[in-house]
Design a protein around this motif. Structure first.
Motif, PDB file in Angstrom:
ATOM      1  N   ASP A 188      32.459  40.651  33.883  1.00  0.00           N
ATOM      2  CA  ASP A 188      32.775  41.542  35.005  1.00  0.00           C
ATOM      3  C   ASP A 188      34.216  41.349  35.478  1.00  0.00           C
ATOM      4  O   ASP A 188      34.909  42.321  35.792  1.00  0.00           O
ATOM      5  CB  ASP A 188      31.806  41.322  36.171  1.00  0.00           C
ATOM      6  N   PHE A 189      34.675  40.088  35.539  1.00  0.00           N
ATOM      7  CA  PHE A 189      36.068  39.822  35.896  1.00  0.00           C
ATOM      8  C   PHE A 189      37.008  40.423  34.864  1.00  0.00           C
ATOM      9  O   PHE A 189      37.994  41.072  35.199  1.00  0.00           O
ATOM     10  CB  PHE A 189      36.354  38.314  35.986  1.00  0.00           C
ATOM     11  N   LEU A 243      42.267  40.335  42.532  1.00  0.00           N
ATOM     12  CA  LEU A 243      42.034  41.718  42.097  1.00  0.00           C
ATOM     13  C   LEU A 243      42.695  42.715  43.043  1.00  0.00           C
ATOM     14  O   LEU A 243      43.235  43.734  42.603  1.00  0.00           O
ATOM     15  CB  LEU A 243      40.537  42.003  41.966  1.00  0.00           C
ATOM     16  N   ALA A 282      40.505  47.205  33.918  1.00  0.00           N
ATOM     17  CA  ALA A 282      40.343  48.498  34.590  1.00  0.00           C
ATOM     18  C   ALA A 282      41.465  48.728  35.601  1.00  0.00           C
ATOM     19  O   ALA A 282      41.847  49.878  35.850  1.00  0.00           O
ATOM     20  CB  ALA A 282      38.983  48.570  35.289  1.00  0.00           C
ATOM     21  N   LEU A 283      42.008  47.646  36.157  1.00  0.00           N
ATOM     22  CA  LEU A 283      43.114  47.739  37.112  1.00  0.00           C
ATOM     23  C   LEU A 283      44.480  47.639  36.420  1.00  0.00           C
ATOM     24  O   LEU A 283      45.498  47.468  37.070  1.00  0.00           O
ATOM     25  CB  LEU A 283      42.976  46.655  38.180  1.00  0.00           C
ATOM     26  N   ARG A 301      36.527  42.888  32.697  1.00  0.00           N
ATOM     27  CA  ARG A 301      36.533  44.360  32.795  1.00  0.00           C
ATOM     28  C   ARG A 301      37.325  44.825  34.011  1.00  0.00           C
ATOM     29  O   ARG A 301      38.094  45.783  33.931  1.00  0.00           O
ATOM     30  CB  ARG A 301      35.100  44.900  32.857  1.00  0.00           C
ATOM     31  N   SER A 302      37.138  44.157  35.138  1.00  0.00           N
ATOM     32  CA  SER A 302      37.852  44.536  36.361  1.00  0.00           C
ATOM     33  C   SER A 302      39.362  44.414  36.197  1.00  0.00           C
ATOM     34  O   SER A 302      40.117  45.282  36.631  1.00  0.00           O
ATOM     35  CB  SER A 302      37.391  43.672  37.538  1.00  0.00           C
ATOM     36  N   VAL A 303      39.800  43.328  35.583  1.00  0.00           N
ATOM     37  CA  VAL A 303      41.240  43.121  35.374  1.00  0.00           C
ATOM     38  C   VAL A 303      41.823  44.235  34.513  1.00  0.00           C
ATOM     39  O   VAL A 303      42.841  44.839  34.857  1.00  0.00           O
ATOM     40  CB  VAL A 303      41.508  41.733  34.739  1.00  0.00           C
ATOM     41  N   LYS A 363      45.557  45.347  42.013  1.00  0.00           N
ATOM     42  CA  LYS A 363      45.394  46.772  42.305  1.00  0.00           C
ATOM     43  C   LYS A 363      46.618  47.333  43.032  1.00  0.00           C
ATOM     44  O   LYS A 363      47.112  48.411  42.694  1.00  0.00           O
ATOM     45  CB  LYS A 363      44.136  47.005  43.134  1.00  0.00           C
TER      46      LYS A 363
END
Length: 164
Positions: free
Chosen positions: A114-115, A87, A121-122, A117-119, A91
């Protein structure tokens, strides 16, 4: 898949333009599997592999032993990295003006929401849960390479300019 269909698919993959791919994979067994999947898909040129997130950052910034490499056209990034997380690598790339155009296919052993969404979102371009079987993984590699190498028009390298 019949041998004729596989041969036709392999010809299609091989006739696509050469793209440079960076694979970031810390687990030696998974790195081997990934490289073998690319080879089985007929993709052996322009393929580079680093084993840690910090090496990936040095590679894309062309520092240290990577000073003479080409900036990759496509990155396959495993989220599990020992020193610098996947991540964090995502980023950095997506927040660096001269690198943010590089498509990043993120792979993980889990499809934890969560992973995922994080991917996204970045600004990761694709999230995939690693298939458990080699045949499925080879099919995924072929499909990704066909999509990014033939269907998509990848951004040319060079400084970003806006038409007036």
């Amino acid at each position: 898949m019949t041998s004729a269909a596989k041969s036709s698919r392999l010809s299609t993959v091989q006739s696509q333009r050469q793209i440079n791919i960076l694979v970031v994979q810390s687990n030696p067994a998974d790195a081997f599997l990934t490289l073998e999947a690319f080879k089985a898909a007929g993709i052996i040129k322009g393929l580079h592999c680093v084993t840690e997130g910090d090496d990936a950052l040095m590679y894309i910034h062309r520092k240290g032993r990577y000073v003479d490499v080409l900036i990759p056209d496509l990155i396959f990034l495993d989220l599990s990295q020992p020193k610098v997380s996947g991540l964090a690598v995502l980023k950095v790339i997506k927040s660096t003006a001269h690198l943010m155009h590089i498509p990043i296919v993120v792979a993980a052993g889990s499809d934890d929401p969560d992973f995922v969404r994080s991917v996204y979102a970045l600004n990761g371009n694709c999230f995939m849960r690693k298939p458990g079987e080699l045949r499925e993984f080879i099919r995924f590699i072929e499909t990704c390479y066909e999509f990014w190498g033939k269907i998509v028009t990848l951004s040319p390298t060079g400084p970003l300019t806006f038409p007036s």
